[in-house]
Write a protein that holds these residues in place. Structure first.
Motif, mmCIF file in Angstrom:
data_model
loop_
_atom_site.group_PDB
_atom_site.id
_atom_site.type_symbol
_atom_site.label_atom_id
_atom_site.label_comp_id
_atom_site.label_asym_id
_atom_site.label_seq_id
_atom_site.Cartn_x
_atom_site.Cartn_y
_atom_site.Cartn_z
ATOM 1 N N GLY A 158 0.819 -1.214 0.000
ATOM 2 C CA GLY A 158 0.000 0.000 0.000
ATOM 3 C C GLY A 158 0.850 1.260 0.000
ATOM 4 N N ILE A 159 1.951 1.232 0.755
ATOM 5 C CA ILE A 159 2.853 2.382 0.793
ATOM 6 C C ILE A 159 3.534 2.563 -0.556
ATOM 7 N N ARG A 160 3.966 1.456 -1.151
ATOM 8 C CA ARG A 160 4.615 1.551 -2.468
ATOM 9 C C ARG A 160 3.678 2.190 -3.496
ATOM 10 N N LYS A 161 2.422 1.774 -3.484
ATOM 11 C CA LYS A 161 1.451 2.343 -4.415
ATOM 12 C C LYS A 161 1.246 3.829 -4.152
ATOM 13 N N ALA A 162 1.212 4.208 -2.880
ATOM 14 C CA ALA A 162 1.024 5.623 -2.533
ATOM 15 C C ALA A 162 2.206 6.462 -3.012
ATOM 16 N N ILE A 163 3.421 5.915 -2.923
ATOM 17 C CA ILE A 163 4.604 6.640 -3.400
ATOM 18 C C ILE A 163 4.520 6.845 -4.906
ATOM 19 N N VAL A 164 4.187 5.777 -5.634
ATOM 20 C CA VAL A 164 4.100 5.852 -7.095
ATOM 21 C C VAL A 164 3.003 6.820 -7.533
ATOM 22 N N SER A 187 3.474 12.418 3.588
ATOM 23 C CA SER A 187 3.753 12.196 2.172
ATOM 24 C C SER A 187 4.936 11.247 2.050
ATOM 25 N N PRO A 188 4.722 10.011 1.579
ATOM 26 C CA PRO A 188 5.804 9.015 1.541
ATOM 27 C C PRO A 188 6.696 9.191 0.313
ATOM 28 N N TYR A 189 8.002 8.984 0.494
ATOM 29 C CA TYR A 189 8.967 9.125 -0.595
ATOM 30 C C TYR A 189 9.728 7.842 -0.900
ATOM 31 N N LEU A 190 10.096 7.094 0.150
ATOM 32 C CA LEU A 190 11.006 5.968 -0.064
ATOM 33 C C LEU A 190 10.815 4.890 0.998
ATOM 34 N N LEU A 191 10.744 3.632 0.555
ATOM 35 C CA LEU A 191 10.754 2.489 1.460
ATOM 36 C C LEU A 191 12.196 2.010 1.606
ATOM 37 N N LYS A 192 12.607 1.727 2.842
ATOM 38 C CA LYS A 192 13.990 1.360 3.120
ATOM 39 C C LYS A 192 14.019 0.137 4.032
ATOM 40 N N GLU A 193 14.832 -0.862 3.669
ATOM 41 C CA GLU A 193 15.005 -2.045 4.507
ATOM 42 C C GLU A 193 16.374 -2.005 5.171
ATOM 43 N N TYR A 194 16.416 -2.330 6.455
ATOM 44 C CA TYR A 194 17.686 -2.438 7.175
ATOM 45 C C TYR A 194 17.567 -3.549 8.196
ATOM 46 N N ARG A 195 18.371 -4.593 8.002
ATOM 47 C CA ARG A 195 18.389 -5.736 8.911
ATOM 48 C C ARG A 195 17.005 -6.331 9.153
ATOM 49 N N ASN A 196 16.307 -6.558 8.060
ATOM 50 C CA ASN A 196 14.990 -7.194 8.097
ATOM 51 C C ASN A 196 13.895 -6.335 8.722
ATOM 52 N N ARG A 197 14.184 -5.081 9.003
ATOM 53 C CA ARG A 197 13.135 -4.145 9.420
ATOM 54 C C ARG A 197 12.904 -3.157 8.281
ATOM 55 N N TRP A 198 11.671 -2.734 8.127
ATOM 56 C CA TRP A 198 11.323 -1.825 7.047
ATOM 57 C C TRP A 198 10.978 -0.445 7.607
ATOM 58 N N PHE A 199 11.363 0.578 6.865
ATOM 59 C CA PHE A 199 11.143 1.968 7.243
ATOM 60 C C PHE A 199 10.601 2.733 6.039
ATOM 61 N N ILE A 200 9.923 3.814 6.330
ATOM 62 C CA ILE A 200 9.413 4.673 5.262
ATOM 63 C C ILE A 200 9.873 6.098 5.530
ATOM 64 N N LEU A 201 10.520 6.670 4.546
ATOM 65 C CA LEU A 201 10.998 8.045 4.634
ATOM 66 C C LEU A 201 10.014 8.958 3.911
#
Length: 349
Positions: A158-164, A187-201
C-alpha cells in the motif's frame, strides 16, 4: 482449472481489501478496487463487471483453488472475513499459482547476468527455492535470513502504491519512546530495509513539514488521505542513504572519516564483508589492521562497532571515541553490579 493473470490480480485485490478491517467493504467498493488494480498492473481501463467480482468471491469461498476463504456479509451489505487472521496468501500454493511462479522465475533468470539487475539474483534464488520445495515436498535448500514475526509487512504494498501515485497517507504511529500513538498526514517518498526491518521516509505535514523516518512495525494503521501530497524538494532519494549505516539521518548532516583498528583474527571478516562501501585499508599495525569508512555518526554505527567487543578499537574521530568509551564504561558498571541469581541467594541463606 486454469486461472489467468487478471483473475489472480482480482483475487489478491479482494483479499487485501477484506484484510483491511478499518473499512467496511461493499460490493461496489470491491469492484472499484479490482478495476483500479487491473488498470495499474495491466493497463485495462474498461473496469470489472459486477458479475465477475461476485464470481470471484464464490471462487475464493470454494475449494477449487484451495482457498476456502471464510467470506461473510455483515448487515446484508458489507463483505469481510469471518476469521480476521485469514488471507489467501496463507493458503497452500495451488498448481495454477505454481505455474505462474515458474513462468516468472524463468523470465527473471534471463536478467541475472545484467549488472543493473544484480539485485534480482537473491530474489530469483528465493523464488526457485520456494518452487523446488513446493514441488518436491522437500525442505528448502537455501535458508535466507528472515523474521516471520515482524509486524507491518502488510503495509509495504500500500505504501509503495502511494509513493508511485503520489498520495498522502494518514498514519497512526507510536514510537518506542512515545506514551501513546499519534495520527498525522504523511507524504511518503522511499521504502527502506535495514536488517529485516522496514522503514518509510517521507514528509510529515504540519509542524514545519520536516522529514521523518517511520518504522513499519510501529505503525498501528495507515490509509490514503485527501490532503494534497507534498513533493520531495529537499533530498536526492537515490543517494540519501549512501553515507550512512542504518536509517538514522537528518538532512544536512555531514559524514566524517571513522578510523578503526581490528585484530588480525577478525580482520578477514571486515575485508570480505566491509562495514560500508567507503571502507579503505590504511595500514598494518600492532597485531591488527587499520581501516576507515566515511559515514554519518549515528546510533546504528555505534551498535555495529560495539558488536565487535574487544576485537576492535576506534581511533577517531574523538567525539565517537568518547561516546563509545562512555557506553563501554556503562556496560562494565552493569556487570560490576550484577545481582546473584535467586537460587544462589537461597543457597547462601
Amino acid at each position: 482449472m486454469p486461472v489467468n493473470r487478471n483473475a489472480l490480480i482480482r483475487y489478491r485485490t479482494i483479499d487485501n481489501c477484506l484484510r483491511n478491517r478499518y473499512k467496511k467493504w461493499t460490493l461496489e467498493d470491491l469492484i472499484d478496487a479490482c478495476s483500479d488494480a487491473l488498470y495499474e498492473f495491466e493497463g485495462i481501463d474498461k473496469g470489472v463487471s459486477r458479475r465477475s467480482v461476485q464470481a470471484d468471491i464464490e471462487m475464493m469461498r470454494s475449494n477449487k483453488l484451495g482457498y476456502e476463504a471464510p467470506i461473510i456479509v455483515v448487515d446484508r451489505k458489507y463483505y469481510t472475513y469471518a476469521d480476521k487472521n485469514y488471507s489467501i496468501t496463507n493458503s497452500p500454493i495451488s498448481q495454477q499459482d505454481m505455474q505462474v511462479l515458474s513462468e516468472v522465475s524463468t523470465l527473471l533468470k534471463q536478467f541475472k547476468g545484467f549488472n543493473h539487475f544484480a539485485d534480482l539474483n537473491e530474489m530469483v534464488s528465493k523464488l526457485e527455492d520456494k518452487i523446488y520445495s513446493q514441488r518436491t515436498h522437500c525442505p528448502p535448500v537455501v535458508d535466507f535470513e528472515r523474521n516471520d514475526n515482524l509486524k507491518g509487512l502488510d503495509y509495504i504494498e500500500g505504501i509503495r502504491k502511494a509513493i508511485v501515485a503520489k498520495k498522502t497517507l494518514c498514519v497512526t504511529y507510536q514510537s518506542f519512546k512515545a506514551r501513546e500513538a499519534s495520527t498525522f498526514c504523511f507524504s511518503p517518498y522511499l521504502l527502506k530495509e535495514y536488517r529485516n526491518r522496514w522503514f518509510i521516509l517521507g514528509m510529515r505535514h504540519g509542524r514545519g513539514g520536516h522529514l521523518l523516518n517511520l518504522a513499519l512495525d510501529r505503525i498501528e494503521s495507515i490509509e490514503e488521505h485527501e490532503e494534497m501530497y507534498r513533493e520531495n524538494t529537499v533530498i536526492d532519494l537515490a543517494t540519501y542513504y549512501n553515507d550512512v549505516i542504518g536509517v538514522t539521518k537528518s538532512p544536512g548532516q555531514r559524514d566524517c572519516e571513522v578510523v578503526f583498528w581490528i585484530d588480525n583474527a577478525n580482520a578477514p571478516y571486515i575485508v570480505t564483508k566491509p562495514l560500508h562501501h567507503t571502507q579503505k585499508f590504511l595500514a598494518e599495525e600492532n597485531e591488527g589492521k587499520v581501516f576507515s569508512i566515511k559515514v554519518i555518526l549515528n546510533y546504528e554505527l555505534e551498535r555495529e562497532l560495539l558488536g565487535f567487543g574487544s576485537k576492535i578499537k576506534v581511533l577517531g574521530p574523538r567525539i565517537l571515541v568518547k561516546q563509545l568509551k562512555q557506553n563501554l564504561a556503562k556496560s562494565l558498571e552493569r556487570y560490576d553490579h550484577v545481582e546473584k541469581p535467586a537460587n544462589e541467594v537461597r543457597e547462601e541463606k
